[in-house]
Design an enzyme around this catalytic site. Structure first.
Site, short mmCIF file in Angstrom:
data_model
loop_
_atom_site.label_atom_id
_atom_site.label_comp_id
_atom_site.label_asym_id
_atom_site.label_seq_id
_atom_site.Cartn_x
_atom_site.Cartn_y
_atom_site.Cartn_z
N ASP A 187 -11.93 -27.57 -18.23
CA ASP A 187 -11.67 -27.76 -16.79
C ASP A 187 -12.37 -29.00 -16.22
O ASP A 187 -12.12 -29.37 -15.08
CB ASP A 187 -12.20 -26.56 -15.99
CG ASP A 187 -11.30 -25.34 -16.15
OD1 ASP A 187 -10.14 -25.49 -16.56
OD2 ASP A 187 -11.79 -24.23 -15.85
N LYS A 218 -12.50 -24.84 -8.20
CA LYS A 218 -11.09 -24.99 -8.61
C LYS A 218 -10.44 -23.62 -8.72
O LYS A 218 -11.07 -22.67 -9.19
CB LYS A 218 -11.02 -25.67 -9.98
CG LYS A 218 -9.65 -25.78 -10.56
CD LYS A 218 -9.61 -25.41 -12.05
CE LYS A 218 -9.87 -23.95 -12.29
NZ LYS A 218 -9.62 -23.50 -13.67
#
Ligand code: C5P
Length: 294
Positions: A140, A14
């Site tokens: 996350d 990410k």
């Protein structure tokens, strides 16, 4: 119904295309407004029948294999949540995302463990349930479960999916330093921020797929901490722009730098130009939600 015999699942890294911080919360976390994006740099998790309990192996000898590994903790949390004993499972992790790089490598592996075990054991949990569990493992992890592009608020776990153009190319360069996310956040001072991201402008640029405008709107306020401590990050950013990237930014809490480029060939050329100086250099494409969860 029985679970699967064998399963492999890809765990995409990410990046943050914008990262704004609104302030510190009473729970010690920071209130974020950030656009998260999955990319085609992936780890792979294999699930195989095991004898009893959980077994975790990895092709990266530096990774912890027991409870210190987020994959192991994800699997243990899921077992506790479903509250039933499950057939033994052996998880094999092929690690390609650099660790402590600002690319959510550990979080995406944990997300992969939750998604994979849900299928492997045929648990039938919804993504929403998995995201709730994921939030207990790290800020996350919920995004890594969902993938694609999302606007994240709260400590990063409140997600609004963004329907935007993906498939554009990036170069990633990680200098040989490791950064502690907790330390970066703890050293962050709002007063030192000169520019917060313009989230709306970035969403607009992403919808249009306008690379120049995406490049212009890349902002990460954590650069104020990590670049001050490691000027090499600023130097890589400047070099990327000099060598033709339309924009460059530190990813997450760093130290990886991402450069936005026009097309795959430009990505390969720019990446090659950094390989004599750095070993951790990658090209990657931004992924749609479907590509993140095939
Ligand atoms: O949630 P996670 O464990 O991945 O976060 C690592 C550390 O980063 C936290 O312990 C916290 O110090 C910091 N953090 C923060 N605000 C956020 C996310 C993370 O202060 N929104």
């Amino acid at each position: 119904m029985r679970g699967l015999e064998q399963l492999s699942i890809q765990c995409p890294a990410k990046i943050n295309l914008t990262l704004g911080i609104l302030g510190r919360r009473t729970d010690g976390y920071h209130e974020l407004e950030t656009i998260m994006q999955s990319i085609s740099l992936v780890d792979t998790l294999h699930f195989l029948p095991g004898t009893t309990g959980l077994e975790l192996t990895s092709d990266d000898p530096n990774l912890p294999s027991g409870e210190d590994n987020l994959v192991y903790r994800a699997a243990a949390l899921l077992m506790k949540y479903v509250g039933r004993s499950k057939p033994g499972v052996c998880l094999q992790l092929e690690k390609r995302i650099p660790v402590a790089a600002g690319l959510a490598g550990g979080s995406t592996d944990a997300a992969g463990a939750l998604k994979g075990l849900n299928r492997f054991w045929n648990l039938g949990l919804t993504f929403r349930e998995l995201e709730k569990l994921g939030a207990q493992l790290g800020s996350d992890v919920p995004f890594c479960i969902r993938g694609g592009t999302a606007l994240a608020r709260g400590r990063g776990e409140q997600l609004t999916p963004l329907s935007v153009q993906t498939g554009w190319w990036l170069v990633l360069v990680k200098p040989p330093i490791e950064v502690s996310t907790a330390q970066v956040y703890s050293d962050f001072r709002l007063q030192q921020v000169e520019k917060q991201p313009d989230t709306r402008a970035m969403v607009d640029s992403l919808k249009k797929g306008n690379l120049k405008s995406i490049g212009k709107n890349l902002v990460n306020v954590l650069e104020t901490v990590t670049i001050k401590r490691h000027p090499i990050i600023g130097e890589i950013k400047a070099e990327m722009i000099k060598r033709g990237a339309v924009g460059a930014l530190m990813s997450g809490s760093g130290p990886t730098v991402l450069g936005v480029v026009e097309g795959q060939q430009a990505a390969v050329d720019l990446a090659n130009s950094f390989r004599d100086q750095f070993t951790a250099v990658y090209t990657a494409r931004t992924l749609s939600p479907l590509e993140s969860n095939p």
